[in-house]
Design a protein around this motif. Structure first.
Motif, PDB file in Angstrom:
ATOM      1  N   HIS A 185      56.437  24.017  52.744  1.00  0.00           N
ATOM      2  CA  HIS A 185      55.757  23.928  53.742  1.00  0.00           C
ATOM      3  C   HIS A 185      54.630  22.716  53.524  1.00  0.00           C
ATOM      4  O   HIS A 185      54.517  21.956  54.070  1.00  0.00           O
ATOM      5  N   ASN A 186      54.053  22.778  52.147  1.00  0.00           N
ATOM      6  CA  ASN A 186      53.285  21.798  51.862  1.00  0.00           C
ATOM      7  C   ASN A 186      53.491  20.223  51.707  1.00  0.00           C
ATOM      8  O   ASN A 186      53.053  19.440  51.900  1.00  0.00           O
ATOM      9  N   ALA A 187      55.028  20.413  51.444  1.00  0.00           N
ATOM     10  CA  ALA A 187      55.889  19.058  51.421  1.00  0.00           C
ATOM     11  C   ALA A 187      56.402  18.399  52.852  1.00  0.00           C
ATOM     12  O   ALA A 187      56.932  17.461  52.782  1.00  0.00           O
ATOM     13  N   GLY A 188      56.096  19.298  53.722  1.00  0.00           N
ATOM     14  CA  GLY A 188      56.322  19.029  55.190  1.00  0.00           C
ATOM     15  C   GLY A 188      57.727  19.404  55.816  1.00  0.00           C
ATOM     16  O   GLY A 188      58.184  18.727  56.666  1.00  0.00           O
ATOM     17  N   ILE A 189      58.461  20.073  54.632  1.00  0.00           N
ATOM     18  CA  ILE A 189      59.758  20.729  55.194  1.00  0.00           C
ATOM     19  C   ILE A 189      59.662  21.932  56.213  1.00  0.00           C
ATOM     20  O   ILE A 189      58.931  22.797  55.896  1.00  0.00           O
ATOM     21  N   PRO A 190      60.068  21.500  57.352  1.00  0.00           N
ATOM     22  CA  PRO A 190      60.044  22.700  58.347  1.00  0.00           C
ATOM     23  C   PRO A 190      60.734  24.146  57.893  1.00  0.00           C
ATOM     24  O   PRO A 190      62.138  23.838  57.870  1.00  0.00           O
ATOM     25  N   ILE A 191      60.091  25.104  57.742  1.00  0.00           N
ATOM     26  CA  ILE A 191      60.684  26.169  57.414  1.00  0.00           C
ATOM     27  C   ILE A 191      60.215  27.523  58.170  1.00  0.00           C
ATOM     28  O   ILE A 191      59.066  27.231  58.775  1.00  0.00           O
ATOM     29  N   HIS A 192      61.100  28.432  58.137  1.00  0.00           N
ATOM     30  CA  HIS A 192      60.593  29.612  58.951  1.00  0.00           C
ATOM     31  C   HIS A 192      60.974  30.726  58.008  1.00  0.00           C
ATOM     32  O   HIS A 192      62.195  30.506  57.508  1.00  0.00           O
ATOM     33  N   VAL A 193      60.091  31.789  58.026  1.00  0.00           N
ATOM     34  CA  VAL A 193      60.524  32.924  57.246  1.00  0.00           C
ATOM     35  C   VAL A 193      60.867  34.177  57.928  1.00  0.00           C
ATOM     36  O   VAL A 193      60.051  34.625  58.670  1.00  0.00           O
ATOM     37  N   TRP A 194      61.929  34.576  57.635  1.00  0.00           N
ATOM     38  CA  TRP A 194      62.407  35.979  58.223  1.00  0.00           C
ATOM     39  C   TRP A 194      61.710  37.201  57.038  1.00  0.00           C
ATOM     40  O   TRP A 194      62.013  37.146  56.100  1.00  0.00           O
ATOM     41  N   VAL A 195      60.605  37.874  57.653  1.00  0.00           N
ATOM     42  CA  VAL A 195      60.015  38.814  56.606  1.00  0.00           C
ATOM     43  C   VAL A 195      60.555  40.173  56.710  1.00  0.00           C
ATOM     44  O   VAL A 195      60.122  40.797  58.076  1.00  0.00           O
ATOM     45  N   ASP A 196      61.225  40.641  56.059  1.00  0.00           N
ATOM     46  CA  ASP A 196      61.412  42.494  56.073  1.00  0.00           C
ATOM     47  C   ASP A 196      60.204  43.089  56.269  1.00  0.00           C
ATOM     48  O   ASP A 196      59.567  42.701  55.104  1.00  0.00           O
ATOM     49  N   GLU A 197      60.166  43.872  56.903  1.00  0.00           N
ATOM     50  CA  GLU A 197      59.035  44.936  56.922  1.00  0.00           C
ATOM     51  C   GLU A 197      58.810  45.641  55.583  1.00  0.00           C
ATOM     52  O   GLU A 197      57.852  45.805  55.174  1.00  0.00           O
ATOM     53  N   THR A 198      59.985  46.132  55.162  1.00  0.00           N
ATOM     54  CA  THR A 198      60.028  46.791  53.695  1.00  0.00           C
ATOM     55  C   THR A 198      59.398  48.001  53.652  1.00  0.00           C
ATOM     56  O   THR A 198      58.295  48.274  53.197  1.00  0.00           O
ATOM     57  N   ARG A 201      56.697  51.251  52.324  1.00  0.00           N
ATOM     58  CA  ARG A 201      55.039  50.781  52.099  1.00  0.00           C
ATOM     59  C   ARG A 201      54.655  49.379  53.032  1.00  0.00           C
ATOM     60  O   ARG A 201      53.525  49.304  53.463  1.00  0.00           O
ATOM     61  N   ASN A 202      55.678  49.008  53.674  1.00  0.00           N
ATOM     62  CA  ASN A 202      55.534  47.842  54.669  1.00  0.00           C
ATOM     63  C   ASN A 202      54.745  46.645  53.826  1.00  0.00           C
ATOM     64  O   ASN A 202      53.725  45.945  54.371  1.00  0.00           O
ATOM     65  N   GLN A 203      55.285  46.305  52.799  1.00  0.00           N
ATOM     66  CA  GLN A 203      54.797  45.337  51.960  1.00  0.00           C
ATOM     67  C   GLN A 203      54.931  43.973  52.989  1.00  0.00           C
ATOM     68  O   GLN A 203      54.540  42.947  52.601  1.00  0.00           O
ATOM     69  N   GLY A 204      56.079  44.084  53.694  1.00  0.00           N
ATOM     70  CA  GLY A 204      56.535  42.622  54.660  1.00  0.00           C
ATOM     71  C   GLY A 204      55.042  42.400  55.464  1.00  0.00           C
ATOM     72  O   GLY A 204      54.807  41.300  55.690  1.00  0.00           O
ATOM     73  N   ALA A 205      54.194  43.221  55.743  1.00  0.00           N
ATOM     74  CA  ALA A 205      53.129  42.949  56.543  1.00  0.00           C
ATOM     75  C   ALA A 205      52.175  42.070  55.536  1.00  0.00           C
ATOM     76  O   ALA A 205      51.440  41.375  56.216  1.00  0.00           O
ATOM     77  N   LEU A 206      52.110  42.631  54.243  1.00  0.00           N
ATOM     78  CA  LEU A 206      51.338  41.709  53.395  1.00  0.00           C
ATOM     79  C   LEU A 206      51.804  40.120  53.243  1.00  0.00           C
ATOM     80  O   LEU A 206      50.911  39.273  53.193  1.00  0.00           O
ATOM     81  N   THR A 207      53.235  40.006  53.357  1.00  0.00           N
ATOM     82  CA  THR A 207      53.842  38.856  53.214  1.00  0.00           C
ATOM     83  C   THR A 207      53.496  37.941  54.516  1.00  0.00           C
ATOM     84  O   THR A 207      53.056  36.844  54.516  1.00  0.00           O
ATOM     85  N   SER A 208      53.594  38.738  55.876  1.00  0.00           N
ATOM     86  CA  SER A 208      53.292  38.032  56.863  1.00  0.00           C
ATOM     87  C   SER A 208      51.813  37.554  56.878  1.00  0.00           C
ATOM     88  O   SER A 208      51.512  36.543  57.463  1.00  0.00           O
ATOM     89  N   TRP A 209      50.781  38.538  56.515  1.00  0.00           N
ATOM     90  CA  TRP A 209      49.533  38.144  56.268  1.00  0.00           C
ATOM     91  C   TRP A 209      49.154  36.890  55.489  1.00  0.00           C
ATOM     92  O   TRP A 209      48.479  35.979  55.873  1.00  0.00           O
ATOM     93  N   GLU A 210      49.802  36.718  54.510  1.00  0.00           N
ATOM     94  CA  GLU A 210      49.867  35.484  53.574  1.00  0.00           C
ATOM     95  C   GLU A 210      50.305  34.285  54.207  1.00  0.00           C
ATOM     96  O   GLU A 210      49.652  33.373  54.054  1.00  0.00           O
ATOM     97  N   LEU A 211      51.518  34.282  54.781  1.00  0.00           N
ATOM     98  CA  LEU A 211      52.164  33.361  55.358  1.00  0.00           C
ATOM     99  C   LEU A 211      51.321  32.884  56.487  1.00  0.00           C
ATOM    100  O   LEU A 211      51.059  31.565  56.676  1.00  0.00           O
ATOM    101  N   GLY A 212      50.977  33.860  57.353  1.00  0.00           N
ATOM    102  CA  GLY A 212      49.968  33.494  58.411  1.00  0.00           C
ATOM    103  C   GLY A 212      48.752  32.663  57.923  1.00  0.00           C
ATOM    104  O   GLY A 212      48.330  31.681  58.641  1.00  0.00           O
TER     105      GLY A 212
END
Ligand SMILES: CSC[C@@H](O)[C@@H](O)C(=O)COP(=O)(O)O
Length: 376
Positions: A185-198, A201-212
């Motif tokens: 992302h920092n290098a300007g490559i367009p990425i999109h991440v599919w985040v499993d809710e997991t 405990r829903n650790q995917g919500a943590l990943t979404s928070w970070e990525l966001g």
């Protein structure tokens, strides 16, 4: 990584109060709360209750816990007692045992009056090393993403699927699986991440928070969506973390990772695992047979935490009253399902030969007689 524009690590030393500060991850993504950890019990509780979580962060926390132990009582007997006490906090992530052993090996030869200072210095070193290791993982993972970008049309998005949170919250900084994503992302490559809710405990919500927080485009999906997305060509690669990797490259990660690997294999989607070398358990080869799988409280499956209508954070029950829940927290993905391991030294096939070539200094580690319950 940044939270509301301010750079944070997942833990840091407060030199005014002489205590460790952590982010209490139980309240994320809804509330950002920090906490000081100043007693042996608070350290153990932070790991057991998953205030801190993720294999590398558990290891770094354990190193600070040993520093506290040496401040309380630098004797050999207390060192052994503290090692045992913390080693029993969580069984699967081998970084815990790795950090405790590293502290013990460094401290035992020292005179007692030097141990407290040396232990704290070592804890800082382990935390700093983790940041550097994960940055390196990001650079090597970036090359993989760049390789995929070459076969895309200019500007076309690369879709990456991840499971659990192997992000900066699970490490001291950068994350393992997320580090290549941040670098891309920092290098300007367009990425999109599919985040499993997991679940559960829903650790995917943590990943979404970070990525966001970092501006990385992402979509939160239920755990079972991955196979469907892969069948329809909507996943270019999978990158996950690991809590323990065997010397032949079997990887143990959050429950549900194995199913993602099977789906990726069936759909010719590259499946990469990002790991710092302290996550490798050189004493075992067969992950399914020899990695201890943590079984957590059934309440984590029967209940879900979230924001209540009044804005408070609360827990709701999703099952009929009295439903028995089973909660194995991790599973093992055999090495033949893994396309490659992204380490701080580069990308290697998930094989005994590949790992040994990358880390020749561990080639002679002897297989240990294992206690599968504790992994020690
Ligand atoms: C960089 S972290 C890798 C793993 O520790 C991560 O994927 C994971 O499974 C974390 O499990 P958790 O139970 O949340 O501690």
């Amino acid at each position: 990584m940044k939270v509301n524009g301010k750079h944070y690590r997942s833990l840091w030393w407060n030199s005014e109060k002489n205590v460790l500060e952590i982010i209490d991850q139980r309240w994320l993504p809804h509330d950002f709360r920090t906490q000081t950890v100043g007693t042996m019990e608070e350290f153990a509780d932070a790991i057991v209750e998953m205030r801190v979580r993720g294999a590398p962060l558990i290891g770094a926390t354990a190193a600070y816990a040993m520093a506290l132990a040496m401040k309380i009582d630098p004797s050999n007997a207390y060192l052994e007692k503290a090692w045992k006490y913390f080693n029993e906090t969580r069984p699967t992530a081998v970084n815990l045992r790795w950090a405790l052993n590293r502290c013990k090996d460094a401290l035992l030869p020292l005179p007692e009056d030097q141990r407290a200072d040396a232990a704290l210095k070592l804890a800082h070193e382990i935390a700093d090393e983790d940041v550097e290791i994960n940055a390196q993982i990001g650079r090597h993972g970036l090359a993989i993403i760049q390789g995929i970008a070459i076969n895309k049309k200019p500007g076309e998005t690369i879709n990456i699927l991840t499971h659990c949170n192997a992000g900066w919250l699970a490490t001291v900084d950068w994350g393992t699986a997320t580090s290549p994503m941040y670098h891309a992302h920092n290098a300007g490559i367009p990425i999109h991440v599919w985040v499993d809710e997991t679940r559960p405990r829903n650790q995917g919500a943590l990943t979404s928070w970070e990525l966001g927080s970092h501006g990385v485009p992402h979509t939160y999906i239920v755990d079972n969506a991955g196979g469907h997305l892969m069948q329809h060509g909507k996943v270019d690669l999978v990158i996950v973390g690991t809590d323990r990797t065997t010397r032949r490259g079997d990887v143990c990660n959050k429950i549900g990772t194995y199913l993602k690997a099977l789906a990726a294999h069936a759909n010719n989607v590259p499946f990469y695992v990002a790991l710092p070398s302290p996550t490798i358990d050189w004493t075992i080869a067969n992950g399914v047979a020899d990695i201890p799988i943590e079984e957590r409280s059934a309440q984590e499956t029967t209940h879900v935490q979230g924001i209540m209508p009044d804005g408070s954070i609360g827990m709701v029950q999703v099952t009929p009253e009295g439903t028995p829940g089973g909660n194995p927290a991790f599973d093992v993905t055999p090495n033949h399902l893994v396309t490659g391991l992204i380490t701080e030294r580069g990308v290697t096939p998930a094989t005994a030969e590949g790992l040994q070539a990358m880390f020749p200094e561990f080639a002679n580690v002897k297989p240990a007689a294992k206690n599968k319950k504790t992994g020690s």
